[in-house]
Design a protein around this motif. Structure first.
Motif, PDB file in Angstrom:
ATOM      1  N   VAL A  38       0.859  -1.177   0.000  1.00 57.99           N
ATOM      2  CA  VAL A  38       0.000   0.000   0.000  1.00 57.99           C
ATOM      3  C   VAL A  38       0.903   1.237   0.000  1.00 57.99           C
ATOM      4  CG1 VAL A  38      -1.787   1.252   1.261  1.00 57.99           C
ATOM      5  CG2 VAL A  38      -1.804  -1.253   1.222  1.00 57.99           C
ATOM      6  N   ASN A  39       0.796   2.042  -1.042  1.00 58.73           N
ATOM      7  CA  ASN A  39       1.596   3.259  -1.180  1.00 58.73           C
ATOM      8  C   ASN A  39       3.103   3.014  -1.145  1.00 58.73           C
ATOM      9  OD1 ASN A  39      -0.746   4.892  -1.287  1.00 58.73           O
ATOM     10  ND2 ASN A  39      -0.871   4.843   0.937  1.00 58.73           N
ATOM     11  N   ARG A  40       3.525   1.797  -1.527  1.00 59.21           N
ATOM     12  CA  ARG A  40       4.956   1.494  -1.499  1.00 59.21           C
ATOM     13  C   ARG A  40       5.272   0.419  -2.523  1.00 59.21           C
ATOM     14  NH1 ARG A  40       8.404  -1.486   3.119  1.00 59.21           N
ATOM     15  NH2 ARG A  40      10.433  -1.090   2.214  1.00 59.21           N
ATOM     16  N   SER A 119       2.012  -8.589  -4.920  1.00 59.72           N
ATOM     17  CA  SER A 119       1.236  -7.384  -4.636  1.00 59.72           C
ATOM     18  C   SER A 119       0.150  -7.748  -3.638  1.00 59.72           C
ATOM     19  CB  SER A 119       0.599  -6.858  -5.932  1.00 59.72           C
ATOM     20  OG  SER A 119      -0.239  -5.760  -5.653  1.00 59.72           O
ATOM     21  N   TYR A 121      -1.988  -6.268   0.339  1.00 59.89           N
ATOM     22  CA  TYR A 121      -2.261  -5.249   1.328  1.00 59.89           C
ATOM     23  C   TYR A 121      -1.654  -5.616   2.669  1.00 59.89           C
ATOM     24  CZ  TYR A 121      -5.484  -3.801  -2.271  1.00 59.89           C
ATOM     25  OH  TYR A 121      -6.007  -3.412  -3.469  1.00 59.89           O
TER      26      TYR A 121
END
Length: 123
Positions: A38-40, A119, A121
């Motif tokens: 997430v955001n990285r 990928s 969360y």
């Protein structure tokens, strides 16, 4: 046939993860390896650059082991397979405390099947 061989790389990854064996994990991966969170986005160029960081899971979550609940091939070619993955994490007493869904890409490079991209969360 590629799906069967590709899934073996995922199973080897989980075996290495549960034994906290960075070298076994490296053997189950292909490089450069990509981890999308997430955001990285983390790109690991070479095997020597990889370290799993189990202390984070142990100290922050009380992690003991993980289980591959499902690995469904959703796209496949002779040298790349996309998998819809579901995995769970467990405490020492065997209690499942979280389940994550993710997308993993497994590739065949130099006749070696390995996890190239994950990928999820999950932290």
């Amino acid at each position: 046939m590629s799906e069967i061989e590709a899934k073996k790389a995922i199973e080897a990854f989980f075996a290495g993860f549960n034994s906290q064996d960075d070298e076994a994990l490296r053997q189950a991966m292909n490089f450069p390896h990509v981890r999308i969170g997430v955001n990285r986005v983390r790109i690991i160029p070479e095997p020597s650059d990889f370290k799993a960081g189990f202390n984070f899971l142990i100290e922050r979550e009380g992690w003991h082991h993980s289980m591959l609940d499902a690995a469904k091939a959703i796209h496949a070619s002779d040298d790349k397979v996309h998998f819809a993955i579901e995995f769970s994490r467990f405490h020492t007493d065997g209690t499942r405390y979280v389940t994550h869904k993710s997308l993993w890409i497994v590739t065949k490079q130099n006749n070696h099947w390995g996890v190239l991209c994950r990928s999820s969360y999950a932290p």
